[in-house]
Write an enzyme that holds these catalytic residues in place. Sequence first.
Site, PDB file in Angstrom:
ATOM      1  N   ASP A 292       0.865  -1.176   0.000  1.00 16.41           N
ATOM      2  CA  ASP A 292       0.000   0.000   0.000  1.00 16.41           C
ATOM      3  C   ASP A 292       0.907   1.232   0.000  1.00 16.41           C
ATOM      4  O   ASP A 292       2.125   1.118   0.218  1.00 16.41           O
ATOM      5  CB  ASP A 292      -0.900  -0.043   1.241  1.00 16.41           C
ATOM      6  CG  ASP A 292      -1.963   1.044   1.225  1.00 16.41           C
ATOM      7  OD1 ASP A 292      -2.200   1.647   0.158  1.00 16.41           O
ATOM      8  OD2 ASP A 292      -2.545   1.305   2.290  1.00 16.41           O
ATOM      9  N   PHE A 293       0.321   2.403  -0.226  1.00 13.60           N
ATOM     10  CA  PHE A 293       1.140   3.637  -0.241  1.00 13.60           C
ATOM     11  C   PHE A 293       0.997   4.412   1.069  1.00 13.60           C
ATOM     12  O   PHE A 293       1.903   4.442   1.884  1.00 13.60           O
ATOM     13  CB  PHE A 293       0.774   4.523  -1.434  1.00 13.60           C
ATOM     14  CG  PHE A 293       1.644   5.759  -1.529  1.00 13.60           C
ATOM     15  CD1 PHE A 293       2.922   5.670  -2.039  1.00 13.60           C
ATOM     16  CD2 PHE A 293       1.177   6.993  -1.092  1.00 13.60           C
ATOM     17  CE1 PHE A 293       3.740   6.795  -2.104  1.00 13.60           C
ATOM     18  CE2 PHE A 293       1.978   8.123  -1.148  1.00 13.60           C
ATOM     19  CZ  PHE A 293       3.270   8.030  -1.660  1.00 13.60           C
ATOM     20  N   ASP A 294      -0.182   5.014   1.278  1.00 14.32           N
ATOM     21  CA  ASP A 294      -0.375   5.855   2.468  1.00 14.32           C
ATOM     22  C   ASP A 294      -0.283   5.025   3.745  1.00 14.32           C
ATOM     23  O   ASP A 294      -0.964   4.012   3.906  1.00 14.32           O
ATOM     24  CB  ASP A 294      -1.734   6.554   2.409  1.00 14.32           C
ATOM     25  CG  ASP A 294      -1.807   7.563   1.276  1.00 14.32           C
ATOM     26  OD1 ASP A 294      -1.323   8.680   1.457  1.00 14.32           O
ATOM     27  OD2 ASP A 294      -2.334   7.208   0.202  1.00 14.32           O
ATOM     28  N   ASP A 473      -1.826  -1.197   5.872  1.00 17.09           N
ATOM     29  CA  ASP A 473      -2.052  -0.621   7.201  1.00 17.09           C
ATOM     30  C   ASP A 473      -3.513  -0.346   7.524  1.00 17.09           C
ATOM     31  O   ASP A 473      -3.830   0.067   8.640  1.00 17.09           O
ATOM     32  CB  ASP A 473      -1.290   0.701   7.324  1.00 17.09           C
ATOM     33  CG  ASP A 473      -1.966   1.830   6.542  1.00 17.09           C
ATOM     34  OD1 ASP A 473      -2.339   1.611   5.369  1.00 17.09           O
ATOM     35  OD2 ASP A 473      -2.148   2.918   7.113  1.00 17.09           O
TER      36      ASP A 473
END
Length: 524
Positions: A292-294, A473
Site C-alpha cells: 500500500d502507499f499511504d 495498514d
Amino acid sequence: MKQSHENPAVSDLEAAVFDLDGVLTDTAAVHASAWKAIFDDVLREHAEATGIEFVPFDKDDDYRTYVDGRPRYDGVENFLTSRGIVRERGEPSDDPELDTYCGIGNRKNDVFLQRLDAEGVRVFPDAIAALDRLAANGVRIGLHTSSRNGRPVLTAGGIIDRFEAIVDGNDLLTLGIPGKPDPAPFREVAYMLGVEPNDAAVIEDATAGVRSGRRGGFGIVVGVARGEADAEELLAHGADVVVEELTELDDDPRTWRRLGAAPPRPLDEVPEATADAVMERLGGRTPVVFCDFDGVLSEIVNDPDAATMTDANRDALRELTKRCPVAVVSGRGAPDVAGRLGLEGLYVAGSHGFELIAPDGSHSVQDRAAAKATELAAAAEALEAEVGGIDGVLVENKRFSIAVHFRNADPSTHERVQAAVIAEGERRGLISSGGKMIRELRPPLPWDKGAAVIDLLGRIAPDPDAPAIYLGDDLTDEDAFRVLRGWGVSVAVRGGDHDTVADLAVDDPDGIAALLAGLGRRLA
C-alpha cells in the site's frame, strides 16, 4: 475428518459455493470414462505416428492431476502437453473431428452427453442433506462448475432450484474470466450472492478447486475426498478440512467457520515482521511483493496531497525491484501514486486495482469500472454539495472511486459525514467502505484489494504458484491479507485501532523500509 489446523474463531457463515462433479453429483466417473475414451484414441494415434510406447490415460491419477476441475479445453491442453503432444488451441466452435484442443474437447463432450443420457445423474444423499441444512440455517447457496454442461446436469439431478447463483463453463466464456485454479469464478459467485468471499465457504473435490478457494480468500475451503481421492493432497493444496461425506460437517454452519477463518487479533499481538521471518514462511521462494502507499511507504499526514514516500522506502524499493516483481496497490489514482513514487521498474495499481500502470508506462483500466465513472462523478458532486462545505472535509473524486476525508474535521461531524457517504452509495448502488478517517465509494463489482492482488499475480508472477507478500495498514488491506492466508505472507503496520488477520507486523513506515531492505538482501 481431516483438517489442516484448529481455530477457535466463530463467525456467521453467510454463503456456501459448491463444485458440482464429485461433490454434489456422481458424474465424475462418467467424465473420467469419457476422457479416457477420447484421450486413448489421441495417444494411440500419436504412438503409431512417432513410434513411442502407447501409455493409456489413467482415469484416476491423470484425471485428477490434469483434468478434474478445469475448463474443458484447458484440461485437454494440460494433459496432452504433459505427454509432449502439442496442438493448436482452436476455437470453441471447432468441429469435434478437428485435432485442436477445442475440437478434442468437443469430441469428449459428445461422448459425455451420450453416456449421461444413457446412465442418468445420481445426486449424493449426503449432498442433499447438506443443502437442506444450509438452507435451514439461512445460508445462501451458489455453485461453480467448469463444465459447460452444468445446468443440464443440475436439471437432470432435480437440484437446479437449490442455487441462487450459478457460474458454469459457458458463463466463464461470457464473463471473460479464467477458470480454476484461478479464484475468479468462485469470487464471482460470492458477489452474485451478495457476500464477501471471507464470509463464504467453498466445497470442492479437486486440487485445482481447493487452490481456487484458498487463493480467493474464502472463509473456509472444504475438500471432499470420496472413494479413492487423496485427502492429504487436498489439504496440501489449501483445504482447511477434508471429509469423505458432507454429513461429517456439523449441523451448525458456524462451526465450519471455526475450521478455516483466521481470527482477527489486536495489532499489538501480531508477531514482528523481519526478513528472516518472512523468508521462512515463503520457504525461500522468490515472491511478488505488494505494498500500500499511504501509511506504509509514506507517513499518514493530515493533508492527503502532502503525502510523500520516505527516502528509506524509496531506496529499499529501488533495490527490491531488481530482485522480484513489485507492485504498489493504492486507493489513490494510479497517475497520482506513480508521480509520488518517482521510481521505474514497478507496477502501480490505482483505485484499489481498477487501473494499472506497468513498468513500460502502459496504462490499463478495468472495463467494468470505467462504465461506472459517470455514476461516481455524480455521487462526488452530490457529496461535495452535502458535506464538502464542512470545515476539514475533503471530497476526492479519483474517477474509479470516491474518497471522503474527515481527519481534519471536528469530531462532532464525523458521524454525519459517514452517514452521508453511505446513503449516497445506497442511492446509486455503489459499495461503501471505511478506513482511517476516510469513507470511500467504489463500483458495485466483485473487486477489492484482494481481487487486485489475484489479478496482478496473473499478470506479473514469474510462475503460477509464486507466493506473495502484501504490506498494508488499513481496513481495505484486510481483503488482501485474507486472500494470502495459507499461501502468502501479510504484514500490517501498527497504529490503527482495528483488529487484523495479518501474519506479521511492523510499527511504522521505517519498519517497512527495514523489512524491504532486508528482503532485498536475502533475495540477492
